[in-house]
Design an enzyme around this catalytic site. Sequence first.
Site, PDB file in Angstrom:
ATOM      1  N   THR A  30     -13.051  14.772 -35.074  1.00 46.46           N
ATOM      2  CA  THR A  30     -13.007  16.058 -35.776  1.00 46.46           C
ATOM      3  C   THR A  30     -12.751  15.855 -37.260  1.00 46.46           C
ATOM      4  O   THR A  30     -13.343  16.524 -38.112  1.00 46.46           O
ATOM      5  CB  THR A  30     -11.920  16.960 -35.156  1.00 46.46           C
ATOM      6  OG1 THR A  30     -12.173  17.104 -33.751  1.00 46.46           O
ATOM      7  CG2 THR A  30     -11.910  18.336 -35.806  1.00 46.46           C
ATOM      8  N   LYS A  31     -11.877  14.900 -37.599  1.00 50.30           N
ATOM      9  CA  LYS A  31     -11.595  14.631 -39.011  1.00 50.30           C
ATOM     10  C   LYS A  31     -12.844  14.144 -39.744  1.00 50.30           C
ATOM     11  O   LYS A  31     -13.113  14.549 -40.888  1.00 50.30           O
ATOM     12  CB  LYS A  31     -10.478  13.587 -39.121  1.00 50.30           C
ATOM     13  CG  LYS A  31     -10.214  13.073 -40.545  1.00 50.30           C
ATOM     14  CD  LYS A  31      -9.712  14.162 -41.485  1.00 50.30           C
ATOM     15  CE  LYS A  31      -9.489  13.645 -42.908  1.00 50.30           C
ATOM     16  NZ  LYS A  31      -8.343  12.723 -43.011  1.00 50.30           N
ATOM     17  N   LEU A  32     -13.630  13.278 -39.119  1.00 50.57           N
ATOM     18  CA  LEU A  32     -14.837  12.783 -39.775  1.00 50.57           C
ATOM     19  C   LEU A  32     -15.847  13.900 -40.001  1.00 50.57           C
ATOM     20  O   LEU A  32     -16.531  13.942 -41.035  1.00 50.57           O
ATOM     21  CB  LEU A  32     -15.456  11.645 -38.960  1.00 50.57           C
ATOM     22  CG  LEU A  32     -14.630  10.354 -38.898  1.00 50.57           C
ATOM     23  CD1 LEU A  32     -15.320   9.316 -38.037  1.00 50.57           C
ATOM     24  CD2 LEU A  32     -14.359   9.792 -40.289  1.00 50.57           C
ATOM     25  N   THR A  63      -7.385   8.078 -41.188  1.00 49.01           N
ATOM     26  CA  THR A  63      -8.756   8.464 -40.869  1.00 49.01           C
ATOM     27  C   THR A  63      -9.440   7.222 -40.323  1.00 49.01           C
ATOM     28  O   THR A  63      -9.749   6.298 -41.071  1.00 49.01           O
ATOM     29  CB  THR A  63      -9.487   8.992 -42.112  1.00 49.01           C
ATOM     30  OG1 THR A  63      -8.794  10.134 -42.612  1.00 49.01           O
ATOM     31  CG2 THR A  63     -10.915   9.393 -41.765  1.00 49.01           C
TER      32      THR A  63
END
Length: 308
Positions: A179-181, A105
Site C-alpha cells: 500500500t505504501k508503494l 519503505t
Amino acid sequence: MNDSSIRLSVGFIGLGMMGRGMAQHVLVKGHQVGLLLRSQDSETRCADLLLAGAKGLTTSAQVAAMADVLIICVTGSPEVEEVILAQHGVLEGIKAGCVVVDCSTSQPDSTRHLAAAITAKGALFLDAALTGTPKHAEEGQLNLLVGGDKTVLERVRPVFELFAKNIFYCGEVGAGHTTKLLHQFVVLGNAAILAEAFSCAKKTGVNLEVLCDVIDSGGANSTAFQRLRPYVLEGNDQMFRFSIGNAHKDMRYYARMTGEARAVSYLGDAVHNTYTVATNLGYTPQFIPHLINSVDTVNGALPDPENN
C-alpha cells in the site's frame, strides 16, 4: 499489551527524521526506550532522549533483547535485512513474544521473507509503513499502513497511537508495504508532473505566481503541489523534505512490484525514469523540489546554482 497503562520496553533501530520523533513520543509517555546508537553523530542527535532516560545500545541484537516491541525505521529493504539478519542482528537477540515492526519503505517480497525468519524465532511481525513528514513525526501525527495479523496489531495499537493519528489495517504481511508503494507512486508521480509543468512554464514565459494560484484554485491542486509551491515562488525546499534518492528507491521498488504482479505500469515507468535521470545528474541528496532543476537540466537549461 493493549492496555495503555502497561509500561513496555520499546526498542528503536533507525533514528533519522522519522524514527527520532517516534521514539520521543514513546519515551515521554513513560515507556522504557532503547536506541541503536552506532556513531557519535547519532548519540549527539539523540542526546536529549538519553538525558530523558532512553538507553543507548550499540548492536541490533542488544536492542532486540530488551524489547517487547521493536520498531525498525531505516531506508529500505537492504538496510532492514542487515539489521535483522547480519551478525549481531535482531535474530541473535530477539525474545519470544516480541513484536517486530518494520516502519521502513520496503519491498513486499523481502518483508514476507523477514517475517518468516522472525516468526521462526517465536516472535511476531508487522509491516507498518509510514506516510507523513518529519514534522508529523515530531507532532505524533503520522499515518501507519499496517500488514500482518490483526490481533498482533491490536496488541501494539497503544504504542502506535503515541505517534500516529491514523492507523490503517491493510491486510496480511506485506500489505502495508504494498500500500505504501502505491501511495508513493501517486505522490511522487504528481511531483514529477508538477516539475515538468513548472519547467515548461518558465520556458514559455508563464507567470509562476499566477500559475500557482490557478492550480491552487482548481482540480490540479494536491498535497504535492502545496509542498512544492514554496520552492517555486520563494526557493524554500523545506516543505517537501524527502530526498530524490529516497524517491528513486521507492519508485524502483514500485517498478519491481508491478513487474512481479504483471500490472500495467506505463506511467510508473515514466516516473521511475524521471527520478533515475535526476539521480544520475547528482540530485540524490536534494529534496524533491529540486526535481524541477533536474528537468530544467535535461531540457538544456542551466540550473540556478543557488537552488542546485
